[in-house]
Design a protein around this motif. Structure first.
Motif, PDB file in Angstrom:
ATOM      1  N   CYS A   1       8.972   0.329  -9.337  1.00  0.00           N
ATOM      2  CA  CYS A   1      10.136   0.113  -9.149  1.00  0.00           C
ATOM      3  C   CYS A   1      10.712  -0.275  -7.849  1.00  0.00           C
ATOM      4  O   CYS A   1      11.634  -1.077  -7.520  1.00  0.00           O
ATOM      5  CB  CYS A   1      10.856   1.106  -9.878  1.00  0.00           C
ATOM      6  SG  CYS A   1      10.684   1.254 -11.814  1.00  0.00           S
TER       7      CYS A   1
ATOM      8  N   GLY B   1      12.106   5.497  -7.221  1.00  0.00           N
ATOM      9  CA  GLY B   1      11.911   4.291  -7.955  1.00  0.00           C
ATOM     10  C   GLY B   1      12.988   3.876  -8.953  1.00  0.00           C
ATOM     11  O   GLY B   1      13.621   2.678  -9.203  1.00  0.00           O
TER      12      GLY B   1
ATOM     13  N   ALA C   1      15.567   0.828  -8.952  1.00  0.00           N
ATOM     14  CA  ALA C   1      15.405  -0.067  -9.839  1.00  0.00           C
ATOM     15  C   ALA C   1      16.897  -0.194 -10.424  1.00  0.00           C
ATOM     16  O   ALA C   1      17.282  -1.346 -10.913  1.00  0.00           O
ATOM     17  CB  ALA C   1      14.479   0.467 -10.978  1.00  0.00           C
TER      18      ALA C   1
ATOM     19  N   ALA D   1       7.894  -5.041 -14.427  1.00  0.00           N
ATOM     20  CA  ALA D   1       9.216  -4.549 -13.930  1.00  0.00           C
ATOM     21  C   ALA D   1      10.146  -5.748 -13.738  1.00  0.00           C
ATOM     22  O   ALA D   1      11.178  -5.699 -13.951  1.00  0.00           O
ATOM     23  CB  ALA D   1       9.270  -3.446 -12.802  1.00  0.00           C
TER      24      ALA D   1
ATOM     25  N   ILE E   1      12.738   1.404 -18.024  1.00  0.00           N
ATOM     26  CA  ILE E   1      11.712   2.368 -17.150  1.00  0.00           C
ATOM     27  C   ILE E   1      10.740   2.940 -18.235  1.00  0.00           C
ATOM     28  O   ILE E   1       9.733   3.314 -18.056  1.00  0.00           O
ATOM     29  CB  ILE E   1      12.409   3.036 -16.467  1.00  0.00           C
ATOM     30  CG1 ILE E   1      13.356   2.455 -15.206  1.00  0.00           C
ATOM     31  CG2 ILE E   1      11.712   4.128 -15.834  1.00  0.00           C
ATOM     32  CD1 ILE E   1      14.103   2.881 -14.284  1.00  0.00           C
TER      33      ILE E   1
ATOM     34  N   VAL F   1       9.996  -3.824  -6.688  1.00  0.00           N
ATOM     35  CA  VAL F   1      10.336  -4.921  -7.667  1.00  0.00           C
ATOM     36  C   VAL F   1      11.305  -5.943  -7.089  1.00  0.00           C
ATOM     37  O   VAL F   1      11.206  -7.318  -7.335  1.00  0.00           O
ATOM     38  CB  VAL F   1      10.999  -4.425  -8.912  1.00  0.00           C
ATOM     39  CG1 VAL F   1      12.413  -3.737  -8.577  1.00  0.00           C
ATOM     40  CG2 VAL F   1      11.146  -5.198 -10.049  1.00  0.00           C
TER      41      VAL F   1
ATOM     42  N   THR G   1       4.471   3.938 -11.786  1.00  0.00           N
ATOM     43  CA  THR G   1       5.857   3.260 -12.125  1.00  0.00           C
ATOM     44  C   THR G   1       6.711   3.248 -11.287  1.00  0.00           C
ATOM     45  O   THR G   1       7.645   2.338 -10.791  1.00  0.00           O
ATOM     46  CB  THR G   1       6.163   4.067 -13.419  1.00  0.00           C
ATOM     47  OG1 THR G   1       5.163   4.035 -14.589  1.00  0.00           O
ATOM     48  CG2 THR G   1       7.691   3.536 -13.899  1.00  0.00           C
TER      49      THR G   1
ATOM     50  N   ILE H   1      13.726  -6.357 -15.667  1.00  0.00           N
ATOM     51  CA  ILE H   1      14.795  -6.217 -14.788  1.00  0.00           C
ATOM     52  C   ILE H   1      15.361  -7.438 -14.442  1.00  0.00           C
ATOM     53  O   ILE H   1      16.863  -7.673 -14.601  1.00  0.00           O
ATOM     54  CB  ILE H   1      14.538  -5.284 -13.461  1.00  0.00           C
ATOM     55  CG1 ILE H   1      13.990  -3.859 -13.839  1.00  0.00           C
ATOM     56  CG2 ILE H   1      15.785  -5.161 -12.582  1.00  0.00           C
ATOM     57  CD1 ILE H   1      13.617  -3.095 -12.660  1.00  0.00           C
TER      58      ILE H   1
ATOM     59  N   THR I   1       4.264  -3.687 -11.437  1.00  0.00           N
ATOM     60  CA  THR I   1       5.540  -4.447 -10.561  1.00  0.00           C
ATOM     61  C   THR I   1       5.777  -5.772 -11.334  1.00  0.00           C
ATOM     62  O   THR I   1       6.995  -6.303 -11.379  1.00  0.00           O
ATOM     63  CB  THR I   1       5.020  -4.726  -9.209  1.00  0.00           C
ATOM     64  OG1 THR I   1       4.817  -3.481  -8.436  1.00  0.00           O
ATOM     65  CG2 THR I   1       6.017  -5.259  -8.345  1.00  0.00           C
TER      66      THR I   1
ATOM     67  N   TYR J   1      18.898  -3.435 -10.617  1.00  0.00           N
ATOM     68  CA  TYR J   1      19.381  -4.282 -11.906  1.00  0.00           C
ATOM     69  C   TYR J   1      20.888  -4.340 -11.892  1.00  0.00           C
ATOM     70  O   TYR J   1      21.129  -5.348 -12.497  1.00  0.00           O
ATOM     71  CB  TYR J   1      19.002  -3.271 -13.137  1.00  0.00           C
ATOM     72  CG  TYR J   1      19.419  -3.399 -14.605  1.00  0.00           C
ATOM     73  CD1 TYR J   1      18.675  -4.731 -15.238  1.00  0.00           C
ATOM     74  CD2 TYR J   1      20.267  -3.006 -15.196  1.00  0.00           C
ATOM     75  CE1 TYR J   1      18.970  -5.166 -16.267  1.00  0.00           C
ATOM     76  CE2 TYR J   1      20.607  -3.434 -16.593  1.00  0.00           C
ATOM     77  CZ  TYR J   1      19.953  -4.473 -17.211  1.00  0.00           C
ATOM     78  OH  TYR J   1      20.352  -4.960 -18.406  1.00  0.00           O
TER      79      TYR J   1
END
Length: 531
Positions: A162, A263, A267, A82, A110, A165, A158, A86, A79, A271
């Motif tokens: 995300c 995720g 994400a 990320a 990613i 995040v 992962t 991001i 986290t 982003y």
């Protein structure tokens, strides 16, 4: 394009930094530390699972809990990774000036996070699975599933990272705004880490001494372990593999890929929204100028800001908070071992062993941690050194200020460590004074050695000599206290055994200070900087 973007992510992280040629020594030392961590981790797990074999269902529950704790830890790490990837302003600026598609950039981020997650899983989780498989004498084909586990769990971890995040970014912004929250949060994390460390150390001592874990894990505790194990999702869908039951593995695959897809979607959304906001925020508001401080006061503030700027728990500031607690926990643990079992006879014959153990660990911790903050060039940066040469303050005064700020913090932490050990009777008052005096003088000596060596170094990065200095910071306290031990072993009174090495190291420190103070201006002027 995606391959180039992944390479960029690698280069701007510590992974890319570690594998540069000039950092080879540091990397080797860190790998040795990691290897030691794996050995201790596997030893504790192996010994505990052997003890749990006598209790029905506890062994498997312990594996699920252990892997779940590792998974939670990796989710938190990913986290943070990320969030840095991001919500990177530098990266956003590149996106606004280069012909790079946002879709390609987020995919590369990613993929990089997932790859790093797989590596960490192989580092911390894979040895545990192999140890467990060997304990229960699993078939060879079970090992294949153990090899696939890091890749599979990395999808889950992962994806979860995300999802979290945005919350991590909000917390980061809040903590950046209020320094009080930073301090309180750091203290809570460090105290929690130290408590966990002391608990694990207690288990390790029990296993080393007599192997009886009934004092730590009662029947009620074991029942709680089995209950908790049933809620360890999705790990509980993997452990049936060891009993040749592969159907629950389908649930793990579905959950992992479902979380990963969710995720990726979130994400990507976060982003793209971040890039859009950065593009629209052309008119930024600036704070009014504050009253200008005196040059000396400004330098002191700057040094304090540089020291506390790192968010890592293992930064100098984090280690300062941990030093008293860890020193006390380790000294107490070693004293317990030497005051029981086969060591009792040894310590009854040589009574100086117990106080010397306390002195050596107090000295080691304080000197090593203080040395980690003494790399002025690494902390300041070469561009910062260029600016320092233009400040209307003597070079000698600037260097002394740079050395004084971390030294005073180390001094206070050393004092707290000694007071803590004396208060809980792990050291007598006299031995506490001995430990404080030796550590205090060695801190001064090592700080001067570090600064003067760094100034003479030819490395453009200021890191080629770091590993050597760190090694000296370990060996020097051991040599000094080892000399003290030798004199005590030869029959000299303990206070004489202390005074002789102390006077020697004090004289060396005074002579070094005289030479250092005379040459510091010249070394600063001749210091290499980048053009």
């Amino acid at each position: 394009m995606i391959k180039s973007l992944i390479t960029k992510e690698l280069n701007i992280t510590s992974l890319g930094y570690k594998f540069k040629k000039e950092n080879l020594i540091n990397t080797i030392l860190e790998l040795l530390i990691y290897a030691g961590f794996i050995v201790i981790e596997v030893y504790l797990f192996h010994m505990l699972t052997k003890k749990f074999q006598a209790y029905n269902g506890v062994e498997e529950a312990f594996l699920m809990i252990y892997l779940s704790i590792i998974s939670i830890f990796l989710i938190l790490v990913m986290t943070l990774q990320a969030r840095k990837s991001i919500y990177s302003i530098e990266d956003a600026n590149i996106m606004l000036t280069k012909p790079i598609k946002p879709k390609d950039n987020i995919i590369s981020k990613i993929i990089f996070i997932y790859g790093k997650n797989v590596l960490l899983n192989y580092f911390v989780a894979f040895p545990i699975l192999i140890s467990y498989a060997m304990n229960i004498h699993s078939f060879v084909y079970i090992m294949i599933f153990c090899i696939l586990y890091p890749w599979l769990m990395a999808f889950f971890e992962t994806g979860f990272a995300c999802i979290l995040v945005l919350g991590a970014q909000k917390l980061h912004t809040l903590f950046q705004k209020y320094i009080v929250l930073q301090i309180l949060g750091s203290i809570l994390i460090i105290v929690g880490f130290c408590y966990l460390y002391s608990y694990i150390l207690n288990i390790f001592m029990v296993l080393v001494q007599d192997g009886n874990i009934s004092t730590i894990f009662t029947n009620e505790t074991l029942d709680i372990l089995k209950t908790i194990g049933n809620f360890c999702i999705p790990i509980r869908f993997f452990t049936p593999v060891f009993e040749n039951n592969f159907i629950p593995l389908i649930y793990l695959v579905c959950i992992a890929f479902g979380i990963f897809v969710l995720g990726i979607f979130l994400a990507s959304y976060f982003y793209l929204r971040f890039i859009k906001n950065e593009k629209e925020s052309t008119n930024r508001s600036y704070k009014k100028f504050k009253k200008v401080d005196t040059p000396t006061k400004a330098l002191l503030k700057k040094e304090a800001k540089l020291i506390f700027s790192s968010n890592s728990i293992f930064s100098f500031a984090g280690l300062l908070f941990m030093e008293p607690i860890l020193t006390y926990a380790i000294v107490k643990a070693i004293h317990v071992i030497f005051k029981s079992g086969v060591f009792t006879f040894l310590t009854s014959m040589y009574t100086f062993i117990i106080p010397i153990i306390g002195i050596i660990f107090v000295t080691l911790f304080s000197v090593i941690i203080n040395t980690s903050s003494s790399f002025i060039l690494h902390r300041e940066g070469y561009n910062g050194i260029k600016i320092c040469k233009l400040i209307p303050i003597s070079y000698k005064k600037q260097v002394l200020i740079k050395m004084a700020v971390p030294f005073m913090l180390s001094f206070l932490t050393l004092f707290v460590s000694v007071v803590l050990l004396v208060s809980f009777k792990e050291l007598s008052i006299l031995n506490g004074v001995f430990a404080f005096m030796i550590a205090f003088v060695l801190q001064i000596l090592m700080e001067m050695i570090c600064v003067s060596t760094e100034f003479r170094g030819k490395s453009k990065e200021g890191t080629s000599l770091a590993a050597v200095i760190e090694l000296i910071s370990i060996l020097l306290p051991i040599l000094v206290v080892g000399f003290m031990f030798l004199l005590a072993y030869l029959g000299l009174p303990f206070y004489i055994s202390f005074l002789i090495p102390f006077v020697v190291i004090l004289m060396v420190t005074i002579l070094y200070f005289i030479i250092f103070s005379k040459k510091v201006n010249k070394l600063f002027i001749l210091l290499e900087t980048r053009n």
